[in-house]
Write an enzyme that holds these catalytic residues in place. Structure first.
Site, PDB file in Angstrom:
ATOM      1  N   ASP A  31      -9.327  16.406 -43.528  1.00 33.97           N
ATOM      2  CA  ASP A  31      -8.339  16.477 -42.446  1.00 33.97           C
ATOM      3  C   ASP A  31      -8.539  15.384 -41.392  1.00 33.97           C
ATOM      4  OD1 ASP A  31      -7.107  18.855 -43.416  1.00 33.97           O
ATOM      5  OD2 ASP A  31      -8.770  20.009 -42.611  1.00 33.97           O
ATOM      6  N   ASP A  63      -3.658  23.100 -41.313  1.00 33.63           N
ATOM      7  CA  ASP A  63      -4.354  23.339 -42.558  1.00 33.63           C
ATOM      8  C   ASP A  63      -4.314  24.843 -42.837  1.00 33.63           C
ATOM      9  OD1 ASP A  63      -6.008  22.785 -44.763  1.00 33.63           O
ATOM     10  OD2 ASP A  63      -7.790  23.302 -43.621  1.00 33.63           O
ATOM     11  N   ILE A 102       2.438   2.088  -3.539  1.00 31.84           N
ATOM     12  CA  ILE A 102       1.570   2.547  -4.633  1.00 31.84           C
ATOM     13  C   ILE A 102       0.783   3.786  -4.194  1.00 31.84           C
ATOM     14  CG2 ILE A 102      -0.368   1.927  -6.125  1.00 31.84           C
ATOM     15  CD1 ILE A 102       0.480  -0.988  -5.782  1.00 31.84           C
ATOM     16  N   GLU A 140      -2.168   5.376  -4.285  1.00 32.28           N
ATOM     17  CA  GLU A 140      -3.508   5.005  -4.755  1.00 32.28           C
ATOM     18  C   GLU A 140      -4.267   6.166  -5.390  1.00 32.28           C
ATOM     19  OE1 GLU A 140      -2.188   2.148  -1.706  1.00 32.28           O
ATOM     20  OE2 GLU A 140      -2.282   4.316  -1.805  1.00 32.28           O
ATOM     21  N   ASP A 175      -2.899  13.348   1.637  1.00 35.78           N
ATOM     22  CA  ASP A 175      -2.034  13.799   0.541  1.00 35.78           C
ATOM     23  C   ASP A 175      -2.808  14.301  -0.681  1.00 35.78           C
ATOM     24  OD1 ASP A 175       0.050  13.089   2.086  1.00 35.78           O
ATOM     25  OD2 ASP A 175       0.661  11.336   0.927  1.00 35.78           O
ATOM     26  N   ASP A 189     -10.021  21.580 -40.565  1.00 32.26           N
ATOM     27  CA  ASP A 189     -11.458  21.832 -40.460  1.00 32.26           C
ATOM     28  C   ASP A 189     -12.292  20.986 -41.408  1.00 32.26           C
ATOM     29  OD1 ASP A 189     -10.672  22.974 -42.805  1.00 32.26           O
ATOM     30  OD2 ASP A 189     -11.574  24.937 -42.442  1.00 32.26           O
ATOM     31  N   ASN A 212      -2.400   8.369   2.114  1.00 36.48           N
ATOM     32  CA  ASN A 212      -2.259   8.386   0.651  1.00 36.48           C
ATOM     33  C   ASN A 212      -3.508   8.903  -0.059  1.00 36.48           C
ATOM     34  OD1 ASN A 212       0.232   7.306   1.063  1.00 36.48           O
ATOM     35  ND2 ASN A 212      -0.227   5.290   0.223  1.00 36.48           N
ATOM     36  N   VAL A 248       0.834  -1.203   0.000  1.00 37.56           N
ATOM     37  CA  VAL A 248       0.000   0.000   0.000  1.00 37.56           C
ATOM     38  C   VAL A 248       0.870   1.256   0.000  1.00 37.56           C
ATOM     39  CG1 VAL A 248      -1.634   1.343   1.379  1.00 37.56           C
ATOM     40  CG2 VAL A 248      -1.984  -1.104   1.077  1.00 37.56           C
ATOM     41  N   ALA A 249       1.976   1.215   0.767  1.00 41.39           N
ATOM     42  CA  ALA A 249       2.873   2.367   0.839  1.00 41.39           C
ATOM     43  C   ALA A 249       3.576   2.616  -0.495  1.00 41.39           C
ATOM     44  CB  ALA A 249       3.916   2.140   1.937  1.00 41.39           C
TER      45      ALA A 249
END
Length: 878
Positions: A624, A329, A285, A287, A718, A620, A714, A282-283
């Site tokens: 294209d 264009d 990643i 999340e 954070d 346009d 997390n 867990v630490a």
């Protein structure tokens, strides 16, 4: 029946191929058989993803898979709270992804919607109206001014026929069409004068054609196939986050393996080893990172809307920041998409429009000829000017309007009583007007042809005989205007007493008095030149890709600063002769690509990409769309753009302004800078968590942080500062630096080292707090570690705002969102500590006053150390 060479075949041969009568058309029996064989005249759609499939696809990300594994393991170990939290985050992220993907490409539907609902066809000798989707190959279709063309076909009859094809070919003015055979096996699309194409529009005259292609066999159908075959290119940010996710996932798995090994060697219980492994996974990643990146991009989208750019795909905001080439264009993008008279040659003088003097008899008459020998008009509609007619004629009416000569007013004085319409053979148009002393004959047309019909010239108010020297001067001026990419018309007149019984070219368009040459062009947008200069200052190469002629494109490009010394222009027919390898090798030599087809545009974009360039493509037209889809970021025009180009694009410019792209590039660069700040902040915090846990393991101490503590930090503590960093102010020199190298990883330029050092500091102060609290008991140690970790990370968010500048210099309060985020996160953290219910859930205890002082001091250590490092770095550099 797809065949690229219908234009080179005799009409009778084509009619025989389709077994159709010129006078009677197909029989109903033939139509039924052909419908069975070829199907409906429509663009085939691909079956899109269902919402469920989109939702499932969101779980294929490597980082998400690791999170799900962590959740399952947590559940197996009885940590239901952790499991529920992880699943909530993963599902929320998937829902956001589905919402974005559900707004994805609708290109084929837009192509289908462009087809006209009805068409007039000749069947069994009768002209009938049918649904356009029931047209079959061999059908003889009748068209006239105002009609949309329902299928591709070869003209068999043509009277003053002009077709507007800019959406398909990129050419800015309607094309004269006729039935004459063309020679050669590789005639460009825009030069096939005897062919007409589905979704183009008839602006003048009438005609009849035999259908040679329907549905997917039309030129529009080919574009639809190209759109299906173009894969979406992953943006640099998507690629980097994918790499980051895999990297973090591998680290998390590696950590789990190490934990088991170390735990086994230390003789720890298996349950404790699992809990520690889950904690470290867990630490490792962050999340909240996928959701934070999505939200930061969404906020960028909202800012872009205020700057006249609608972002259809979130990562497009960031991709603009890496753009190193903008393939634009010409018509409607770099230019105003309206013909404008720029010069008059009159009385042997060349005048810019602002120098015209209406008190001059010659100049006054020249403008009146242009206004009256004219079938177009400019009308007021709800306060807006609405133009009707051929753009070249509209330019002459607009010039009169600008100079105070109004068409309706002049027509009331000089009523039109007869006319000889324009046709492509004569290349002239004549109108006859009644006045007090008889009739005035006004003629306009191609200079070389009209000049031969003149025997006199108006020179400073006098009518003189047109001698060879005068003719040579007119011819030279015509050539000079043409060499400057101006479209030139000659203006002439004569007075007659009576109108002859037969009004035709032979007796009306002779013995004319030459008055003037009018040179016109689709001019560049005023703001584009400055925007091009900004692009170049930012290290971005502007390139023009257009269906227009080389001389016109080059002139506009030179005026805008797109083409400079050392660069060249190239035409589509030259590209045809190049192998892909040769084009890749030489693509950087050219700043202008003229007379190109949709296939060429895609090849050009691919060639730039093969040279490691991040390509933005503006456009346009329908023509294209494939290149817009193939480019790293496609920018469609919102006003003049077709639905097809918009649906194939990543971004739509609501003001059709090339300069808006420059603002978008600046926003894109700032977005990436801010996302990088968020990533740095989150990963340095997570690194601190890993270091704290590993340190405890090595020292054979209890685990200082539980999984629920790490998830809370997390995902909640954070997340708010990370979001606030995502809307930080741009650096002052952001548009004076080269585009970011898309090949560089997220951790380039020393970011990886900074994250590690900052992680060591955060992990160190967390362990200091844990060890201090551990002297009382484990729960006190965990509480002090948890609070110190949270507040040190909040304080650290101010460090990452700038690599070099002190927080005092950039201003503590200059990012008000970060102040608010810090307060919210602090209040949430204090709530966890002081609200009894939450304190029990998180297994915390109340701290004493002295313990709080230690926690606050430890929390500010990262800021003090990083500020000292910035000061020392400046001293060393100077």
């Amino acid at each position: 029946m797809a065949d690229n060479n219908w234009y080179s075949k005799e009409i009778d041969s084509i009619l025989k191929t389709f077994d159709v009568s010129r006078d009677k058309g197909l029989t109903n029996k033939q139509v039924d058989e052909l419908k069975q064989e070829y199907g409906a005249n429509e663009i085939k759609e691909e079956k899109g993803n269902t919402l469920f499939k989109m939702f499932i696809n969101q779980f294929k990300d490597f980082m998400i898979v690791i999170l799900l594994i962590a959740a399952i393991v947590s559940g197996m170990l009885g940590e239901i709270t952790d499991t529920v939290l992880i699943f909530i985050i993963v599902i929320l992220n998937a829902v956001i992804g589905v919402v974005q993907e559900n707004r994805a490409e609708q290109s084929l539907r837009a192509l289908k919607s462009m087809s006209t609902p009805n068409a007039k066809v000749l069947r069994e000798g009768k002209i009938i109206e049918v649904k356009s989707d029931s047209i079959v190959p061999g059908d003889i279709v009748i068209i006239e001014a105002g009609d949309y063309v329902p299928a591709d076909g070869r003209l068999i009859e043509s009277v003053n026929l002009m077709i507007e094809e800019s959406a398909l070919t990129g050419e800015s003015v309607p094309v004269n069409k006729d039935t004459s055979i063309l020679t050669g096996s590789e005639v460009p699309l825009g030069d096939r004068k005897n062919m007409i194409f589905s979704t183009s529009m008839v602006t003048n005259g009438r005609g009849k054609f035999v259908t040679t292609g329907i549905g997917m066999d039309t030129e529009i159908g080919k574009i639809a196939n190209m759109l299906k075959s173009q894969e979406d290119i992953k943006t640099p940010l998507q690629q980097k986050l994918e790499q980051l996710g895999k990297w973090l996932g591998i680290i998390a798995l590696g950590i789990c393996g190490i934990i088991f090994l170390m735990g086994y060697l230390q003789g720890r219980p298996i349950f404790d080893m699992f809990m520690l492994a889950v904690s470290l996974a867990v630490a490792a990643i962050p999340e909240g990172l996928p959701a934070i990146v999505t939200i930061v991009l969404s906020l960028g989208v909202q800012r872009m809307i205020k700057k006249n750019a609608i972002i259809r795909k979130l990562p497009a905001v960031e991709t603009l920041g890496t753009a190193s080439v903008i393939c634009s264009d010409k018509t409607g993008t770099l230019t105003q998409n309206k013909m404008t008279v720029k010069r008059l040659y009159i009385s042997e003088k060349t005048l810019d429009i602002d120098k015209i003097d209406l008190n001059s008899q010659d100049e006054n008459l020249a403008i009146k000829i242009g206004v009256l020998c004219n079938d177009s008009s400019i009308e007021e509609d709800d306060g807006e000017k609405k133009t009707i007619g051929d753009p070249t004629e509209v330019a002459l009416v607009a010039l009169g309007l600008e100079k105070g000569i109004f068409k309706r007013e002049e027509e009331s004085k000089l009523a039109r009583v007869n006319e000889i319409p324009f046709d492509s053979d004569r290349k002239m148009m004549t109108t006859i007007h009644k006045w007090e002393q008889g009739y005035k004959v006004f003629t306009k047309g191609a200079p070389d042809i009209l000049l031969e019909r003149c025997n006199r010239i108006l020179l400073d108010g006098e009518i003189l005989e047109l001698n060879e020297d005068m003719k040579d001067k007119v011819i030279k001026e015509n050539e000079d205007m043409a060499s400057n990419a101006l479209r030139v018309l000659a203006l002439a007149y004569k007075d007659i007493d009576t109108i002859p019984q037969n009004v035709d070219s032979e007796n009306m368009e002779i013995d004319l008095i030459f008055v003037a040459l009018a040179g016109m062009i689709d001019p560049p947008r005023e703001e584009v030149k400055a925007a091009v200069e900004k692009c170049k200052n930012a290290g971005i190469r502007p390139v023009m890709i257009t269906g227009d002629y080389k001389i016109t494109a080059t002139t506009i490009a030179q005026e805008l600063g797109i083409i400079e010394e050392g660069y060249d222009a190239i035409e589509g027919r030259e590209l045809e002769k190049m192998y892909d390898e040769e084009l890749i090798k030489n693509v950087e030599k050219y700043s202008v690509y003229a007379r190109v087809s949709p296939e060429h545009k895609v090849r050009i974009v691919k060639a730039w990409q093969s040279n490691n360039k991040i390509v933005a493509m503006t456009g346009d037209g329908v023509n294209d769309a494939p290149a817009l889809k193939r480019a790293n970021i496609g920018c469609a025009m919102g006003i003049t753009g077709t639905d097809v180009s918009k649906e194939a694009s990543d971004m739509v410019l609501t003001d059709d302004n090339f300069a808006t792209i420059v603002s978008a590039v600046e926003e894109g660069r700032n977005i990436f800078d801010n996302i990088k700040k968020s990533i740095r902040f989150l990963l340095s915090c997570n690194t601190g968590e890993i270091i704290a846990l590993f340190t405890a393991l090595i020292m054979n101490l209890p685990t200082p942080l539980m999984p629920i503590h790490l998830l809370w930090v997390n995902l909640v503590t954070d997340s708010f500062p990370a979001l606030a960093l995502g809307v930080d102010n741009p650096e002052p020199n952001i548009m004076d630096r080269e585009p970011r190298d898309a090949q560089k990883g997220i951790f380039a330029d020393g970011l990886g080292i900074k994250i590690l050092v900052e992680g060591l500091i955060i992990g160190g102060v967390t362990m200091l707090a844990f060890l201090k609290g551990l002297k009382t008991d484990v729960i006190t140690g965990e509480t002090m570690a948890f609070i110190t970790l949270s507040f040190s990370q909040l304080v650290h968010s101010y460090n990452v705002r700038s690599d070099d500048n002190s927080i005092i210099k950039i201003g503590i309060f200059s990012n008000k969102y970060l102040i608010i985020a810090t307060l919210i996160s602090s209040l949430l953290m204090l709530g966890v500590v002081f609200v009894p219910f939450l304190r029990d859930v998180f297994e915390l205890t109340l701290l004493t006053g002295n313990q709080w002082i230690y926690v606050i001091v430890y929390a500010f250590i990262p800021l003090i150390l990083m500020e000292g490092y910035k000061l020392l770095s400046k001293i060393i550099r100077h």
